[in-house]
Design an enzyme around this catalytic site. Structure first.
Site, PDB file in Angstrom:
ATOM      1  N   ASP A   8      -0.379   5.889   1.416  1.00 37.69           N
ATOM      2  CA  ASP A   8       0.621   6.829   0.936  1.00 37.69           C
ATOM      3  C   ASP A   8      -0.120   7.883   0.111  1.00 37.69           C
ATOM      4  OD1 ASP A   8       3.072   7.949   0.119  1.00 37.69           O
ATOM      5  OD2 ASP A   8       3.187   6.629  -1.622  1.00 37.69           O
ATOM      6  N   ASP A 173       3.073   2.777  -3.123  1.00 39.73           N
ATOM      7  CA  ASP A 173       3.639   2.367  -4.416  1.00 39.73           C
ATOM      8  C   ASP A 173       5.142   2.112  -4.350  1.00 39.73           C
ATOM      9  OD1 ASP A 173       4.106   5.173  -4.065  1.00 39.73           O
ATOM     10  OD2 ASP A 173       4.632   5.300  -6.187  1.00 39.73           O
TER      11      ASP A 173
END
Length: 206
Positions: A8, A173
């Site tokens: 990410d 996350d």
């Protein structure tokens, strides 16, 4: 055996600052910025932009209506890049090291043209390199027209990369994003935004 690491962008490669983003959107006139912005998955015109349902220009026009004045591309870019608190050097060094060690390094991100206008410029790392310098391939929600945690986004990446789920480690996350990937058989690692994951990641690669 892990062959590919999917990263990410916000909260992993770069540190995200939700409060700064809200502050900047308020600066350009969006009074209810707290309600409209989300740290993981956007909605409304913000979600439409990241899902590729509207263009950067259409977003600019719609946001201009919300704030009651004509906004420029640069003002929108300024507000969106408020999400970036810092680009830790240790993260970038680890991406390069992992590539040297033979892993394919791939971005899988919910993002938008304004953030990527900055990230894909040579201003990204402060050393004359763009985000592309650190990755083998980039899969961005607004281009693919899919958003995490939709499993179709992960399937699209696996198909394009010619990989089985068990050959990938996904680092994100967002707990919902990680849970969706895990259900597909992708190995996952969910560090908190801003934490140093550069040593712990090797525990997941054993």
């Amino acid at each position: 055996m892990i062959r590919c690491i999917l990263f990410d962008l916000g909260g992993v490669v770069i540190t995200i600052d939700q409060d700064q983003a809200v502050k900047r959107f308020k600066e350009i006139g969006l009074k209810d910025a707290e309600k409209r912005l989300d740290p993981y998955t956007q909605s409304g015109i913000f979600g439409d932009l990241e899902a590729g349902a509207i263009s950067a220009e259409q977003f600019r026009v719609e946001l201009s209506k919300l704030v009651g004045r004509e906004l420029t591309f640069q003002e929108c870019r300024y507000a969106w890049t408020g999400y970036c608190k810092e680009v830790p050097q240790r993260n970038l060094e680890t991406l390069l090291k992992l590539r040297e060690q033979g892993y394919r390094i791939v971005l899988l991100s919910n993002t938008n043209p304004y953030m990527m206008d900055w990230a894909l410029s040579n201003d990204f790392d402060g050393d004359g390199h763009s985000l592309k310098y650190y990755f083998d391939e980039l899969y961005m929600s607004f281009q693919v027209k899919l958003m995490k945690p939709n499993d179709l986004f992960y399937r699209h990446v696996l198909r394009k990369e010619k990989l089985f789920p068990q050959e990938c480690l996904f680092v994100d996350d967002g707990p919902r994003n990680v849970a969706a990937a895990s259900q597909m058989g992708i190995q996952t690692f969910c560090p908190k935004n801003g934490t140093d994951w550069t040593k712990e990641i090797y525990e997941y690669l054993k």
